[in-house]
Design an enzyme around this catalytic site. Structure first.
Site, PDB file in Angstrom:
ATOM      1  N   SER A 238       0.840  -1.193   0.000  1.00 50.47           N
ATOM      2  CA  SER A 238       0.000   0.000   0.000  1.00 50.47           C
ATOM      3  C   SER A 238       0.883   1.253   0.000  1.00 50.47           C
ATOM      4  O   SER A 238       1.636   1.460  -0.951  1.00 50.47           O
ATOM      5  CB  SER A 238      -0.963  -0.034   1.192  1.00 50.47           C
ATOM      6  OG  SER A 238      -1.996   0.905   1.038  1.00 50.47           O
TER       7      SER A 238
ATOM      8  N   ASP B 275      -9.211  -4.645  -6.170  1.00 54.86           N
ATOM      9  CA  ASP B 275      -8.848  -3.733  -5.082  1.00 54.86           C
ATOM     10  C   ASP B 275      -9.662  -2.454  -5.234  1.00 54.86           C
ATOM     11  O   ASP B 275      -9.453  -1.668  -6.154  1.00 54.86           O
ATOM     12  CB  ASP B 275      -7.346  -3.438  -5.163  1.00 54.86           C
ATOM     13  CG  ASP B 275      -6.824  -2.689  -3.946  1.00 54.86           C
ATOM     14  OD1 ASP B 275      -7.619  -2.014  -3.282  1.00 54.86           O
ATOM     15  OD2 ASP B 275      -5.609  -2.763  -3.691  1.00 54.86           O
TER      16      ASP B 275
ATOM     17  N   HIS C 110      -7.708  -5.223  -1.557  1.00 55.17           N
ATOM     18  CA  HIS C 110      -6.455  -4.620  -1.124  1.00 55.17           C
ATOM     19  C   HIS C 110      -5.671  -5.523  -0.169  1.00 55.17           C
ATOM     20  O   HIS C 110      -4.443  -5.464  -0.107  1.00 55.17           O
ATOM     21  CB  HIS C 110      -6.747  -3.276  -0.455  1.00 55.17           C
ATOM     22  CG  HIS C 110      -5.548  -2.401  -0.256  1.00 55.17           C
ATOM     23  ND1 HIS C 110      -4.733  -2.009  -1.289  1.00 55.17           N
ATOM     24  CD2 HIS C 110      -5.018  -1.842   0.864  1.00 55.17           C
ATOM     25  CE1 HIS C 110      -3.757  -1.241  -0.829  1.00 55.17           C
ATOM     26  NE2 HIS C 110      -3.903  -1.131   0.474  1.00 55.17           N
TER      27      HIS C 110
END
Length: 729
Positions: free
Chosen positions: A599, A674, A706
């Site tokens: 991320s 995602d 995600h």
């Protein structure tokens, strides 16, 4: 412990340092990683303990979801069965997945067949259970699934959302009333947040009951002008969607990227008796967001607002019946208002307590319901990280970094101002209180101590141990542990940890993986229990190092705010400086230092891989942001302002802008579904790489979000990462 390395002795010159070298470049197995990230390694906890209002007993789901059982808080002994699904009147269901009590604990909402919507929200089939009468009824007979139901304070009604509209279930009359009728998917949402609010303001409900149960207030989200985002869905093999066996489907929702229109939000009050709805007009200019609405005991509604830049918070007090609205408090920052300021504000009997960084460190302040400052509750060159409230004896409890930025210490302050550390000063301690604040669960762990959960009363007397993890600690007694170190970057000392192989020998040279996140306000370097892929990496012969660079939390606002409108700059300097320092250590192979992250960590990994004279031989980026113009308004603009106001900052901070500088071997992994960091970030980045004549490896996880979780995918992420580092450095 089995080793999968052999030693290659390089003896071309006298006194050469042995280098840890792989014989078989594909020998890291999924099983090696799975051993450490297996669900069986999750520490035991007391689980969900739903307290009765007096705190003297609590409830838990038992017998595979077929019962709710009551237990005595002090002894833990079973005191009775509150719900037995085999014996309910009116309605019978096989099992439940969760429940919540009404304010007086005479009723409860139970649910089954939960289906996730986004990170926090879900739809489910809800039922209302009358405990005394043993009657179980559907919450709604008109809507098969409901969201975010909340009891009224008088226990006689439940407000809930179905298909973007608010409905009122009146329990006395077994009737259902529509509060709104304009809800429409991807257009208007009533009573629950849109995607951006849920993700970035940490909320799943946008309704609040008046203390007298005569009014219901809610936020309306008009997202008609928010751009639509779509991504493909495939049949897949993990939880296959057979409807897409031959032709892919798609999922579409409203997602405002930086600089684009947000939902237009408004606050409304609904009169239960007259069934009339009124808008609560906020006349102040510049209001973009309403992250919270909360009633206070006086009957007024506190409406917390932010401007688009999120550096000005204004709180209004609104009379829901007369619709008179007054501004009572303004909080401003030269950078951004920390989300804890408005997300963790605590309403008490005669005042509210708010986090503020106005002193340069995050501390607690008490205000009257008219906005007057009554007291600063904490002060010092450290940050408060949690506020638990005031117990019946008048003691205040909070968690902070006062011992160290890498620790979480809980302090109790009595009426005379005497401070007492609750539990351990070092490591990580947190509390969870019963509603009456007469009992609390204290959890504690450190890098060498597995989590333990103990019950205390508010005189700080230990009542009993709720859960401990001696078996887990014994099982991983010889596993590599985090060692805390400090690394200097440009004259700034940075907190870091190192995980070395259990059979570490300082005469050898080891490859290093630098794991990072480094998002604004985040912290990875904490003294807490962790058994994860880092131990698998160490078992495979790597040293793992994690550094909290500038911009991270726990060290005051000056340390954090340096990254404002310039993401990726100081973080990259700190991570590359740390790598260059590690390269000087006698037991590190300077040619085999890699960097990886997920991320924001994936974003920073790309920035590091493209840094001038990068020290990283290889890089692995999981679900990375590749341009902040692709990310949502609230998060991107909180730290970067809008692209319209800071276009140079956006360009300079984008990995897309620097692909020609890529000098590290690179692997990118992303989930195709995602909804947070869209896979298009990865696709666009690879397109720019191609234009720059660069290559990378890529692995996509079909229909994964995600978290890339399920069907052993998490083990595959880390196994692929370790194999990539083994093969490429």
């Amino acid at each position: 412990m089995n080793r999968i390395f052999s030693i290659l002795i390089v003896a071309a010159f006298l006194g050469a340092v042995p280098v840890v070298k792989a014989l078989d470049r594909n020998e890291i197995q999924v099983e090696t990683v799975a051993k450490y990230i297996s669900p069986s390694n999750v520490a035991r906890s007391p689980g969900s303990m739903t307290y009765m209002p007096d705190g003297l007993s609590y409830l838990k789901i038992t017998d595979k979801g077929t019962r709710i059982t009551s237990y005595d808080t002090a002894t833990g002994k079973e005191t009775g069965v509150v719900l037995d699904l085999s014996d309910t009147r009116e309605t019978r269901i096989a099992s439940i997945e969760g429940f919540k009590l009404s304010p007086d604990a005479s009723m409860m909402l139970v649910w089954r067949n939960r289906q996730a919507v986004y990170r926090r929200s879900f739809t489910a089939e809800y039922y209302v259970y009358n405990i005394r009468r043993n009657i179980l009824l559907p919450l709604s007979v008109e809507h098969a699934r409901q969201m975010s139901p909340i009891f009224s304070p008088n226990n006689r009604m439940v407000a809930f959302v179905a298909e973007n509209n608010i409905y009122l279930r009146k329990l006395d009359y077994n009737s259902e009333v529509a509060v709104t009728d304009d809800g429409e998917r991807n257009s208007v949402i009533n009573g629950i947040p849109d995607w951006t609010y849920e993700e970035e303001f940490s909320t799943a409900v946008s309704m609040s009951w008046a203390p007298g149960s005569d009014m219901l207030c809610y936020i309306k989200y008009n997202e008609k002008d928010v751009p639509m985002y779509s991504f493909p869905l495939y049949q897949g093999a993990c939880d296959p969607m057979d409807e897409y066996a031959l032709y892919p489907g798609s999922y579409s929702y409203k997602y405002p990227v930086a600089g684009q229109p947000n939902s237009v939000v408004s606050v409304h009050s609904y009169d239960i008796d007259t069934r009339k709805t009124k808008p609560l007009a906020l006349s102040a200019p510049g209001i973009e967001y309403i992250p919270r609405i909360q009633f206070v005991p006086t009957g007024n509604l506190l409406v917390t607002t932010l401007n688009r830049e999120q550096n000005r918070m204004e709180i209004f007090s609104a009379n829901p019946r007369s619709t008179v609205v007054k501004s009572i408090l303004v909080e401003e920052s030269e950078t951004w208002i920390d989300p804890a300021t408005y997300e963790d504000m605590k309403i008490e009997a005669n005042s509210f307590v708010m986090f503020s960084a106005r002193s340069g460190y995050t501390h607690l302040y008490r205000f009257s319901f008219t906005g007057q400052l009554q007291a600063q509750l904490t002060r010092g060159d450290w940050d408060v990280t949690a506020y638990y409230g005031v117990d019946p004896l008048g003691n205040i409890y909070y968690q902070s970094t006062r011992e160290s930025a890498t620790c979480r210490t809980v302090t109790r302050v009595d009426r005379k101002g005497v401070e007492t550390v609750v539990g351990e000063a070092r490591g990580t301690t947190s509390l969870s209180f019963a509603p009456a604040m007469n009992f609390f669960t204290m959890s504690y762990s450190s890098t060498v101590s597995a989590p333990v959960y103990k019950l205390y009363n508010n005189r700080l007397k230990e009542v009993r141990t709720l859960a401990e993890n001696s078996e887990l600690a014994s099982r991983f007694e010889s596993a590599p542990r985090r060692e805390f170190i400090t690394i200097n970057s440009d004259g700034v000392d940075l907190n870091a940890y190192m995980v070395r192989p259990a059979d570490f020998q300082p005469s050898r040279r080891y490859p290093v993986i630098m794991w990072l996140y480094n998002g604004p306000g985040s912290q990875e370097v904490l003294d807490r229990w962790s058994i994860d892929w880092q131990q698998a990496a160490a078992e495979s012969g790597f040293i793992v190092v994690c550094v909290d660079g500038r911009g991270t939390g726990g060290r005051g606002r000056a340390f954090q705010d340096v990254v404002y409108c310039n993401l990726g700059h100081y973080e990259t300097i700190d991570q590359t400086n740390a790598a260059r320092y590690l390269a000087t250590l006698p037991y590190v192979d300077p040619k085999r230092i890699g960097v990886a992250g997920w991320s924001y960590g994936g974003y920073e990994t790309l920035m590091c891989a493209q840094a001038d004279n990068t020290p990283f031989a290889a890089a692995v980026a999981v679900a990375p942001v590749t341009d902040w113009r692709y990310y949502d308004t609230v998060y991107a603009e909180r730290y970067m302002n809008t692209p319209q106001a800071n276009i140079d900052g956006y360009i300079n901070s984008a990995p897309l802008s620097h692909t020609s500088n890529l000098a590290s071997r690179l692997l990118i992994m992303s989930g195709t579904a995602d909804d947070n960091v869209h896979v298009s970030n990865t696709i666009e980045y690879i397109s720019h790489l191609q234009l720059s004549g660069k290559l990378c490896d890529m692995l996509l996880f079909p229909n994964m979000n995600h978290s890339i979780y399920g069907c052993n995918s998490r083990s595959l992420v880390y196994t692929n990462m370790l194999r990539f580092f083994r093969n490429n450095m």
